[in-house]
Design an enzyme around this catalytic site. Structure first.
Site, PDB file in Angstrom:
ATOM      1  CG  ASP A 188      -2.300  -0.192   1.056  1.00 26.11           C
ATOM      2  OD1 ASP A 188      -2.758  -0.025  -0.094  1.00 26.11           O
ATOM      3  OD2 ASP A 188      -2.984  -0.548   2.023  1.00 26.11           O
TER       4      ASP A 188
ATOM      5  CD  GLU B 104      -7.273   4.035   1.017  1.00 24.15           C
ATOM      6  OE1 GLU B 104      -7.913   5.068   1.318  1.00 24.15           O
ATOM      7  OE2 GLU B 104      -6.923   3.190   1.860  1.00 24.15           O
TER       8      GLU B 104
ATOM      9  CD  GLU C 299     -11.963  -1.198   3.181  1.00 27.76           C
ATOM     10  OE1 GLU C 299     -10.891  -0.927   2.587  1.00 27.76           O
ATOM     11  OE2 GLU C 299     -12.067  -1.248   4.428  1.00 27.76           O
TER      12      GLU C 299
HETATM   13  O1  KIV Z   1      -4.803  -1.760   4.283  1.00 24.96           O
HETATM   14  C1  KIV Z   1      -5.479  -2.770   4.054  1.00 24.96           C
HETATM   15  O2  KIV Z   1      -5.407  -3.801   4.741  1.00 24.96           O
HETATM   16  C2  KIV Z   1      -6.382  -2.721   2.913  1.00 24.96           C
HETATM   17  C3  KIV Z   1      -7.376  -3.826   2.784  1.00 24.96           C
HETATM   18  C4  KIV Z   1      -8.443  -3.605   3.759  1.00 24.96           C
HETATM   19  C5  KIV Z   1      -7.870  -3.964   1.406  1.00 24.96           C
HETATM   20  O3  KIV Z   1      -6.347  -1.801   2.158  1.00 24.96           O
END
Ligand code: KIV
Length: 269
Positions: A88, A120, A187
């Site tokens: 991420d 995101e 989500e």
């Molecule tokens: O940060 C995370 O774990 C996520 C998932 C909820 C998809 O983005």
């Protein structure tokens, strides 16, 4: 010399090609040893910024720093051989400009060795997604309930309850797919909306609290293992780790209090 064939890691294009086929199994991992277990069963491992809340006790993901994502990304890469590892991009590292996003995404890719990044946002991030993909960085998009926007959303709320809002989410999904994302996390989204999006886009949708209508599912590992005392309502809990840890720690404490330690000849054998 080893005669074992080297294991080929799953790639972003291979996940992209799973659209409408066998469901995609995805889980988060933040840690080398648990990631090694997940790696034997999952197609995609996400080093999610949820690690700020799950591992570090933060109230939201907003405060997660890039260096922390890189550190956990490296741990997960060390523990795994076959799943696609996606890391991420944390809040504040990609929104300002495509150039800034590229600089930080390139750091993540170079310093962790992961196969893709996730960010995101829908239509507003399409230009950035295109910029990254054209420069060699596979991107997983994330729409619906986007936790980094918790302060503007006003909480972690299911999205799409009002059908009048559906066109916005559908446009988000189409925009990120057209920009070159190889998959989209949906989500916290009502089922009919997740079904509509999954039908409309040519890339796999991976749901979390977004129903069985998606092309796959992702859960936070600690939630499904029973390590979160208050898991989200939609999570099916498969383990009882809180109980197991409590029992193990209690047994350990009792042993220590009774001086039941290993004997000298059992130490450092
Ligand atoms: O940060 C995370 O774990 C996520 C998932 C909820 C998809 O983005």
């Amino acid at each position: 010399m080893s005669t074992e064939a080297p294991t080929r890691r799953t790639t972003a294009p291979a996940i992209r090609a799973r659209k409408g086929k066998e469901p995609i199994v995805a889980l988060t991992s933040y840690h080398a040893h648990t990631a090694a277990i997940v790696d034997r069963h999952a197609d995609v491992i996400l080093v999610g910024d949820s690690l700020g809340m799950v591992m570090h006790g933060m109230e939201s993901t907003v405060g997660v720093p890039l260096d922390l994502m890189i550190m956990h990304g490296r741990a997960v890469m060390r523990g795994t051989r076959r799943a696609l590892v996606v890391v991420d991009m944390p809040f504040g590292t990609y929104e300002e400009s495509p150039q800034m996003a590229f600089r930080n995404a390139a750091r993540i890719m170079k310093e962790t060795g992961c196969g893709a990044v996730k960010l995101e946002g829908g239509a507003r991030m399409a230009e950035t997604i295109r910029f990254l993909v054209e420069r060699g960085i596979p991107v997983m998009a994330h729409i619906g309930l986007t936790p980094q926007s918790v302060n503007t959303l006003g909480g972690f709320k299911t999205q799409g309850r009002d059908p009048d809002t559906w066109p916005i989410f559908e446009e988000d999904a189409r925009a990120v797919a057209e920009a070159g994302a190889f998959s989209i996390v949906l989500e916290g989204m009502v089922e009919p909306l997740a079904a509509r999006i999954t039908k409309q886009v040519p890339i796999p949708t991976i749901g979390i609290g977004a129903s069985v209508e998606c092309d796959g599912q992702i859960l936070v590992l600690e939630d499904m293992l029973g390590l979160n005392p208050r898991p989200p309502k939609f999570v099916k809990v498969y383990g009882r780790l809180l109980e197991e840890i409590e029992n193990a720690v209690q047994s350990y404490a009792e042993d220590v209090r009774q001086r039941s330690f290993p004997t000298e000849d059992q130490v450092y054998r």
